[in-house]
Enzyme design. Structure first.
Site, PDB file in Angstrom:
ATOM      1  N   LYS A   1      89.952   4.520 -86.791  1.00 60.02           N
ATOM      2  CA  LYS A   1      90.618   4.466 -88.093  1.00 60.02           C
ATOM      3  C   LYS A   1      90.768   5.896 -88.599  1.00 60.02           C
ATOM      4  CE  LYS A   1      90.061   1.941 -92.512  1.00 60.02           C
ATOM      5  NZ  LYS A   1      89.145   1.054 -93.248  1.00 60.02           N
TER       6      LYS A   1
ATOM      7  N   SER B   1      91.438  -2.996 -94.921  1.00 58.89           N
ATOM      8  CA  SER B   1      92.215  -1.778 -94.753  1.00 58.89           C
ATOM      9  C   SER B   1      92.285  -1.278 -93.309  1.00 58.89           C
ATOM     10  CB  SER B   1      91.617  -0.673 -95.627  1.00 58.89           C
ATOM     11  OG  SER B   1      90.303  -0.361 -95.206  1.00 58.89           O
TER      12      SER B   1
ATOM     13  N   SER C   1      86.872  -4.617 -95.031  1.00 58.49           N
ATOM     14  CA  SER C   1      87.981  -3.908 -94.392  1.00 58.49           C
ATOM     15  C   SER C   1      87.980  -3.907 -92.871  1.00 58.49           C
ATOM     16  CB  SER C   1      88.033  -2.463 -94.889  1.00 58.49           C
ATOM     17  OG  SER C   1      88.718  -2.412 -96.114  1.00 58.49           O
TER      18      SER C   1
END
Ligand code: ZN
Lengths: 487, 481
Positions: free
Chosen positions: A78, A153, A177
């Protein structure tokens, strides 16, 4: 060259290496080809390190394979995990072009374990969001149906794994997330006990909630990656002191006498019908296999949501203060300092981030602190206590990961509250710091994956992973479902 | 300002002192906390506040803060909590300072000092740890640069209660505070370099009132002199305002050391809401008895105790005792000297004059001073035993500072042994009497003050070696005859 890397697990890749059928550079090249082929339709990656990844793979010495658990395994991170010499933007304009001078602890551990970082994935800006639509740079599409959001996310990481562009990825989980996008993309995602994985080098959103965690195609790969990145880190004061005990080894243990539970009145939860069915099926399976499934009183989910948004945004408002145009990242050149601050932050941050900073600033302001921040801290203490009580009675709690399957891109962007509710089952684990994992259970009638969440008590990842592994076998998602067809 | 005005109003003063701790590394990272390096060379992701970096508490800084807490009679908290103090400023890379708020490390202590022979006690509200900011350097073209070397250097903030009532008292408190910090070896106490910084809160209230007036803050006080001058200036200003029927507004004043006056900052700039909340990147700081006991063993005799002991034990004047106790190293030097020389009084005299002057002249500290106690004690012994005269001893001292020789060696090399042989002295005295017939006559007429003149002449003739006491006696005897 391998033609179909999309379904390979870590174990598959290791087998190919040990049988000397392929070299790391070839594996990397194959994945890069797949990314080139698939990602234009998905948009999972913000940065792809093509030459660099192959170069790194070339330097890997096959003789060291046994000592390196992720030898030659491509991985995506990420884009809020700092990578030395490689961009780390948090999908924010304010960090566009920012290149950290150091590696996050997890990155050091991955490199030490022989993994090769193939790219950085899209996310909601600063991890604030549940659809990855808050990225300043691009949309990510759900590999199961590109009209749908991948969740967020960590939507880029989940979509990359779901589309077979990497075998595993790292995400970060502040209120769900990792688990929510894993659920929406039909992959496995977990977050450990708070402090299990070092946060050093994870760009902070809400420090007391944030945890880095693995996303993989199955429980075993996820456990494998978790074992590599877990463990005490002297650079993170909140990191758990004691050493991490292997989750992969825990998979070999019998499920034994684990006590399962579901929230009391789970049939009345506000869920999509297909999600309700998936949960019902799970309970049924457990009961059919002779297990008692108790009903336990979970903390008030709505109070938990309020508590979460107050505390997380308060921390975020302070954590994000450093993006001011003075030292790095985006700067709006202006004649006065105040103007530079205002324009830099006004133009550099997206709407959701600004909303969180405003909320967080407000709840910490004098005159409001007691009413909001202090009260939320009290609620947090109560939730921790609630869970302590629950886990003194049962070993794991089963819930849906998300109240709905994937929603359409654009469907909730203008309704922050609806978006926030997407995390209603996941945030409590962050509030209480307990481990939780999402595993894909089945598909909705529209052909979208539905995930089931398993939560366990503090530091009880082994119980959690055993329960998840047993459920995974029963769901048999991988072989029942042909997988997303993309591109 | 005349005396009656001051008596009409009672000033109330509190000090907030920031002291940089002399730890090897910064408070939350392992960068050296050295002063004066090239800008931005002592930095890392943590002290630069880069995204993702996290603080790790330096236990040495905590130990030093606890030591200060113990030295100022504070209670050390079993659990204290770091808190973020949020404010935007370019010298603060995270735009928040990691400080302590509602749960400080040390609280409820006091510092005692003497002023005009009276013992004063100022209560300490709290002592807490925090990280220092960087330094802004303003360029002539209007641009600004930031040096982050200082960023993350550990600070303790020592907050007094508003227990002081005059500039002198505040000054004396600050001097004692600095002495304690230096005795403990935890702060260099250099106000010019900024390792010790002092903000002052001042208010005045009508005499007899028990309600404090509105206080104002004074910042930018970069010397002891500035602290006292700033306070005096502000007291005067406030009294003036009140006497003219005005009201004091809550402002922050900056001391302009060039113009020697206070400049009021726009109060808006200080309308801060710091939005303190517990620092989530650090665990609560737990201090157990074992840790405190370990620190207690490092406690030294503190300046005021030592000064009092010097007065009593060595029979020194208040002034001498205070000078000799101004620095721990000087006091240590003195005590070693006195004990080897076996004469505290004479040793004190030598310290107060020759040693102090020499240190000042060479601008060196006592540790750097080439003449260490053992050698100097040798000289003092020679003086005591009348081997050299006082004036010759001063020459010997100068020689010893320059060389590594012992006192005996210098005396021998320069042939400065005191002449105490009566025969040799008489010969020189006779010559002096013969050379100064007019003075001899006047002396005999009753101008006995001339004795000094004759002794001086003999000293000159002997190049300072004559025993002055004996010389005087012989002259008196010869001239009275
Ligand atoms: Zn540093």
């Amino acid at each position: 060259m391998l033609h179909d890397v999309g379904k390979l697990t870590i174990a598959d890749i290791r087998r190919l290496y040990s049988e000397e059928r392929v070299r790391p550079a070839e594996v990397l090249e194959s994945y890069l080809n797949r990314i080139e082929e698939k990602d234009p339709a998905i948009g999972a990656f913000l940065h792809i390190f093509k030459e660099k990844a192959i170069e790194e793979a070339e330097t890997l010495d096959i003789a060291l394979m046994e000592s390196k658990p992720l030898f030659g395994v491509p991985i995506a991170l990420k884009d809020n995990i700092c990578t030395k010499g490689k961009p780390t933007t948090c999908a924010s304009r304010i960090l566009e072009g920012y290149v950290p001078p150091y590696d996050a602890t997890v990155v050091e551990r991955l490199k030490e374990a022989g993994a090769v970082i193939i790219g950085k994935t899209n996310m909601d800006e600063f991890a604030m969001g549940s659809s990855t639509e808050n990225s300043a740079f691009q949309l990510t599409h759900n590999p199961w149906d590109t009209d749908y959001a991948p969740g967020g996310s960590s939507g880029g990481s989940a979509a990359a794994v779901a589309a077979g562009m990497v075998p595993v990825a790292l995400g970060s989980d502040t209120g769900g997330s990792i688990r929510q996008p894993a659920s929406l993309c039909g992959v496995v995602g977990m977050k450990g006990t708070y402090g299990r994985v070092s946060r050093y080098g994870l760009v902070a959103f809400a420090s007391s909630f944030d945890q880095i965690g693995p996303i993989g195609k199955n429980v075993r790969d996820t456990a494998f990656l978790m074992d590599v990145v877990s463990g005490h880190d002297p650079h993170d004061s909140t990191s758990i002191q004691e050493s991490h005990s292997s989750l992969v080894e825990a998979l070999e243990e019998e499920i034994g006498d684990l006590t399962f539970s579901v929230p009391r009145g789970f049939r009345d939860l506000d869920l999509s019908p297909s999600v309700r069915e998936a949960l019902g099926e799970t309970v049924e399976y457990l009961r059919n296999s002779g297990r008692e499934v108790r009903e336990v009183e979970l903390p008030d989910l709505e109070a938990a949501m309020a508590c979460y948004y107050i505390l997380a945004d308060a921390e975020a408002s302070s954590n994000l203060a450093r993006y001011d145009g003075v030292r790095y990242g985006y700067r709006h050149r202006a004649d006065s300092l105040i103007e530079m601050y205002e324009k830099t932050r006004g133009e550099g941050f997206g709407e959701e981030v600004k909303r969180r900073i405003l909320t967080g600033t407000y709840v910490l302001s004098s005159g409001y602190y007691d009413e909001y921040y202090s009260r939320a801290q009290k609620v947090r203490a109560m939730i921790i206590e609630d869970f302590r009580r629950v886990f003194s009675e049962v070993d794991v709690v089963i819930t849906p990961t998300s109240p709905t399957p994937a929603f359409k891109l654009g469907e909730k962007v203008d309704n922050p509250i609806a978006m926030y509710l997407s995390d209603i089952f996941t945030t409590t684990a962050n509030i209480a710091g307990i481990p939780a994992i999402s595993i894909p259970a089945r598909l909705s009638p529209e052909g979208l994956p539905i995930g089931i969440q398993v939560m366990a008590g503090l530091k009880e990842e082994r119980k959690m992973i055993r329960a998840a592994y047993a459920l995974e076998k029963e769901f048999d998602f991988q072989s029942k479902v042909s997988g997303p067809e993309v591109g | 300002m005349n005396v009656t005005e001051v008596q009409e109003y009672v000033p109330v003063i509190g000090l907030e002192v920031h002291a940089q701790l002399l730890t090897k590394t910064k408070i939350f990272c392992s960068c050296p906390s050295t002063y004066g390096a090239e800008p931005n060379t002592l930095v890392c992701p943590v002290c630069l506040g880069l995204p993702g970096a996290l603080p790790v508490l330096n236990r040495e800084a905590v130990s030093m803060a606890i030591l200060m807490g113990l030295a100022t009679n504070c209670t050390i908290a079993e659990e204290s909590v770091f808190a973020r103090k949020n404010y935007f400023y370019p010298d603060c890379p995270k735009n928040y300072q990691i400080s302590m708020f509602d749960k400080p490390l040390c609280a409820d202590g006091f510092i005692e000092f003497e002023l005009d022979g009276e013992t004063k006690r100022v209560r300490i509200e709290r002592i807490h740890l925090e990280d220092d900011a960087g330094k802004l350097i303003h360029e002539e073209d209007g641009g600004s640069l930031v040096d982050f070397n200082r960023c993350g250097v550990p600070l303790i903030e020592i907050v007094s209660r508003p227990d002081m009532h005059s500039a002198e008292e505040a000054g004396a408190y600050l001097v004692m505070l600095r002495k304690i910090l230096r005795y403990l070896g935890i702060c260099s106490g250099n106000m010019e370099e900024g390792s010790l910084r002092c903000d002052v809160n001042v208010s005045v209230m009508p005499a007899g009132s028990s309600e404090f007036g509105t206080k104002t803050e004074i910042k930018n006080l970069n010397s002891f002199k500035a602290v006292e001058m700033g306070i005096r200036y502000e007291i005067e200003r406030q009294i003036e305002v009140l006497k003219n029927g005005g009201k004091i507004s809550q402002v922050t004043n900056l001391w302009d050391s060039g113009a020697k006056k206070l400049v009021t900052m726009r109060s808006k700039e200080y309308a801060h809401d710091y939005r303190y909340f517990p620092e989530p990147d650090l665990l609560p700081l737990e201090v157990d008895d074992e840790w405190i006991d370990g620190i207690r063993t490092k406690m030294v005799e503190l300046p005021l105790e030592r000064e009092r002991r010097f007065r009593k034990e060595y029979n020194l004047s208040s002034y001498d005792a205070s000078v000799l106790c101004s620095e721990k190293k000087i006091a240590d030097y003195y005590e070693e000297l006195a004990s080897i020389a076996g004469d505290p009084k004479l040793s004190a005299n030598w310290m107060m004059r020759e040693v102090m002057e020499e240190l000042k002249e060479q601008s060196v500290s006592i540790e750097q001073f080439s003449l260490q106690p053992e050698r100097l004690a040798g000289l003092i012994r020679l003086v005591k035993e009348n081997v050299v005269s006082g004036s010759a001893a001063r020459d010997v001292f100068k020689e010893m500072v320059k060389s590594n020789e012992s006192a005996e060696e210098v005396v021998r090399r320069l042939g400065l042994e005191q002449i105490s042989g009566e025969g040799e002295l008489e010969k020189m005295i006779d010559e002096v009497i013969a050379e100064n017939p007019r003075e001899v006559e006047r002396y005999r007429e009753g101008k006995i003050q001339l004795l000094g003149f004759f002794v001086g002449q003999v000293m000159k003739k002997s190049r300072g070696k004559a025993n002055p006491k004996l010389t005087g006696e012989i002259i008196k005897r010869k001239l009275s005859g």
